[in-house]
Structures are given as structure tokens and as C-alpha cells.
Design an enzyme around this catalytic site. Sequence first.
Site, PDB file in Angstrom:
ATOM      1  N   ASP A  44      -4.786  12.879  22.352  1.00 38.95           N
ATOM      2  CA  ASP A  44      -3.523  12.774  21.625  1.00 38.95           C
ATOM      3  C   ASP A  44      -3.603  13.386  20.234  1.00 38.95           C
ATOM      4  OD1 ASP A  44      -2.290  11.627  23.722  1.00 38.95           O
ATOM      5  OD2 ASP A  44      -2.187   9.605  22.895  1.00 38.95           O
ATOM      6  N   ASN A  67      -4.790   8.359   2.138  1.00 45.11           N
ATOM      7  CA  ASN A  67      -5.235   7.685   3.363  1.00 45.11           C
ATOM      8  C   ASN A  67      -5.814   8.656   4.383  1.00 45.11           C
ATOM      9  OD1 ASN A  67      -4.936   5.009   2.746  1.00 45.11           O
ATOM     10  ND2 ASN A  67      -3.076   4.689   3.947  1.00 45.11           N
ATOM     11  N   ASP A 107       0.819  -1.206   0.000  1.00 41.46           N
ATOM     12  CA  ASP A 107       0.000   0.000   0.000  1.00 41.46           C
ATOM     13  C   ASP A 107       0.857   1.263   0.000  1.00 41.46           C
ATOM     14  OD1 ASP A 107      -2.202  -1.565  -0.022  1.00 41.46           O
ATOM     15  OD2 ASP A 107      -2.848  -1.150   2.031  1.00 41.46           O
ATOM     16  N   GLY A 108       2.044   1.187   0.599  1.00 42.38           N
ATOM     17  CA  GLY A 108       2.921   2.358   0.605  1.00 42.38           C
ATOM     18  C   GLY A 108       3.351   2.772  -0.792  1.00 42.38           C
TER      19      GLY A 108
END
Length: 487
Positions: A360, A330, A251-252
Amino acid sequence: MNWRGPAISFWNIKIVGIPLSGYNFYEKLESWWTQSSLCNAMGMIRFMLPCLFCLENCKERDRKISEEQSHRENNGDDERTENLASRSNEQSEQCCGSNGICSHEVLRDGDRDSASKVVPNKCARKASFKLSWCCKGDQSDQHKHDIVSFERGNITTAERSSKQISLKWESQPQTVIILTKPNSTSVRILCAEMVRWLREQKKLDIYVEPRVRAELLTESSYYNFVHTWKGETEIMLLHTKVDLVVTLGGDGTVLWAASMFKGPVPPVVPFSLGSLGFMTPFHSERYQEYLDSILKGPISITLRHRLQCHVIREAAKNEYETEGPILVLNEVTIDRGISSYLTNLECYCDNSFVTCVQGDGLILSTTSGSTAYSLAAGGSMVHPQVPGILFTPICPHSLSFRPLILPEHVTLRVQVPFNSRSHAWASFDGKDRKRLAAGDALVCSMAPWPVPTACQVDSTSDFLNSIHDGLHWNLRKTQSFDGPRDA
């Protein structure tokens, strides 16, 4: 004009032998004639002005037509123009009269005549294709120009369809770009084999990254035919030359391929050579079979939308001083970075206040990115063709703060308030990290250029297979029937 003179001379004559006398009678007749003559003159002017205007327009139109005809005759293009016009009309009738949406008139650097010679000053064509909506059990595909539109062969969307989209080539693809995962021996070997096969068997022009071209030339001088690019300017023009994108990795690698195209993206064929892939349904062992089928068409595709992000600094005086746009496939993440303080973020949706995030951080994700960081933070898995933007908090300091799914047409603004104890950090698909100081804001909306990825079966089957194989979703042992049963 002097209307009095003609009137006096007229009334000094005799009519049927009767002399005109009497001052009052003479003045009345003179006044009547003067007024009626003036009114008649004005009426004639009003009547003639539109006629003169129309006459001048007709002359101007005839002059332009004669100039165009003479220009065509001088250049010897009369018959060619008529043929192109009739052909364009036929294509328009076919496009608007049949199912699907067609792409026409795509520009490239040159054209070829019947003798395969490059002809200057002519428009060549990229591989054109047609998109149509298909549904199981429904033979009549929908034809929606308001859903997917084309401009010189590039896909843009205003909204998405819930039906499966099919891509059918109308002319044979000529150029392919291959993007690979770096530092992998198996990927490098497969890339060399694929380049050789596409060149010898399919006669395609092939582009690779400068790094990959250097590796191929180190292996053999046979790969001199492989093209590459130099600088950002040539990268920005790749979508005008490339018909198909092939990715070798996970996917990268698909994310990297999408980031190279700041505007329209050609269809992407992702091969799985990574550790985990939700967007790579094709197996590398059968690449010849898959590519042969894809080049022939038709194929099912998934339109994966991207987010378009702008960073607005507090010191900016107007909208032209904003940073971006940055496109993400993404997600975009706003977190606290190395600070030990909670992130304090004010969130707005179309200028309506949503909430204040204390925790966070926050994730704004596409539906394609729902199986990435958003899933790890507690967000839901969403089919990639469901229109929406995921609003997922990261470790919120509130038990009632649950994730949201917002419609895709909204604009989201996340701002760091002036009373925040620390800065925030924004990252886009895990890279290009930017600091957001107090008063800075991040504005996100859906980008008009999706990433069309090829499907092995169809969009739904590929999505379900990916969560079953990649995440082992809902995998457990089957319940035993050896225990007691109800009477």
C-alpha cells in the site's frame, strides 16, 4: 645597460704605477668585471624587492588604521566601539570558558536606550539563551560547538546528543506568538485570558494569527495591542521577531506551528487541549504557573528534528528545477492513492539500493512521528531524541518486509519506476498531497532546523508519560496470587 664602456675606461688607468698591457689579460679582466657587476646588480635587486614589498604593505596597513581611527573619531563612537569589543571578548571568553553554548548578536527592528526611546541605526537583541547538556549525577555539563551551533540566535544542529538539553535565558523574552486550534470555544476563551495575563503581568508583545486577532477584537477593543502578520513574506521573518511560541491544542497544532517556520524555530511551549497528545505535556489549567517558570528559566527542551523533502520530476533538466524543500515534523507518506494496484517503489539509501516496495505504500518518519502513522503501520515507538529515520512499509505484500531504523545522516530516495502500473501519491504531515508519476522521485534527508519543544519534567519522563496516558501502553490487570504456588 652598456657594461663594456666603464670597464674599458677603468682598465686604461695605472694601478700602483704599473701599466696594464696585453690584449688577452685585458679581455679576461674585462669579462670578469662585467659578469661580476651584473651578478652583483641582480643580487641587490633580489635583496631589495622583498623589502620594498613589505614596506608597501606596512604603509597600506597604517593608512587603513588611520582611516578607521578618523572615522570613529568623526562619529563619536570610539569609546562605544572599545566597550563593545571588550564586552564581546568577555562574552566569548565566558562562552568558550564555561559550560554550555551561548547565542549572541541577534538582530531585530530597533534598539532602546536608557530613556526607553527607539534609537535608529542600531542593532537590537532578541532574547538570547544558552543550551547545555546535563546528565543526572554529572555536575559538569558538556560544551559541544559541533553539536549545536547558533547564527543570530537560531538553532541549527549537525548531530544530536543523547543527554537532556537545558535552555537558559540570558535576556528576558520580549515577544510571544500564540497559535490556537480553530473552531473551539474553550480554546478561544483560554487564548483571551492568556493574552490579557501576558500583557498585564509580563509586559510582553504578543502575536496571533489574523483569524484570532479578528476574534479578539470582536470580543473587545482592549486587544488592539495584539500584533499579527500579512502574507508569506512577513511569516518568513517571524523567527527574527518571536522569542517564544505557545500552542493551544493538540499535536496537530504543534505540527501547524512547525510548518509556519521554514527555517529556524523559536522554543515551543505546547499546551494540551486536544484529544490525544504526545508532544503537549503542559496542562492548560496551570498555564500561569508554567509560563512564569518558563519565562524565568532554565527549562528542559527536546530537539525534535524534521525531514527535508524534495520532489524531483522526471522532466526536470537539473537540480534547480526540483520542487521544495518541504519540511515535515512527523512523516512523509508515499501511497497508492485511489488506485487499486499495488504501489511499486524503488528505494535507495545514499545511492545504495535498499529494496523495492510492493504494497500500500511507505512511511519515512522522524522519531517524533514514531507514535503517529508509523506506529499504526507496525513501526516501533522511538524516543524523540534517538537519532534516526524510520523506514516503515504500509501493508507490504511480503511477510519478511520488516520496518527499519536508519541513521539520521543518510539521504533517502524513493522513485516510481517506469514500469509501474499506476501513479503514487506523497503527503507531508498529512497534507500538501502531490502526485508522483513514473520516473518521479522523492528525496528526503534530515533538516538542519529542529523544533525545540519545552518539557514539563524532562524529555524521557514526558515521552514515557505520553505513551502511558495516551496509549495505555502495557496496561493490564496484575496477576492474582490466589492460585497454586511452586513448592
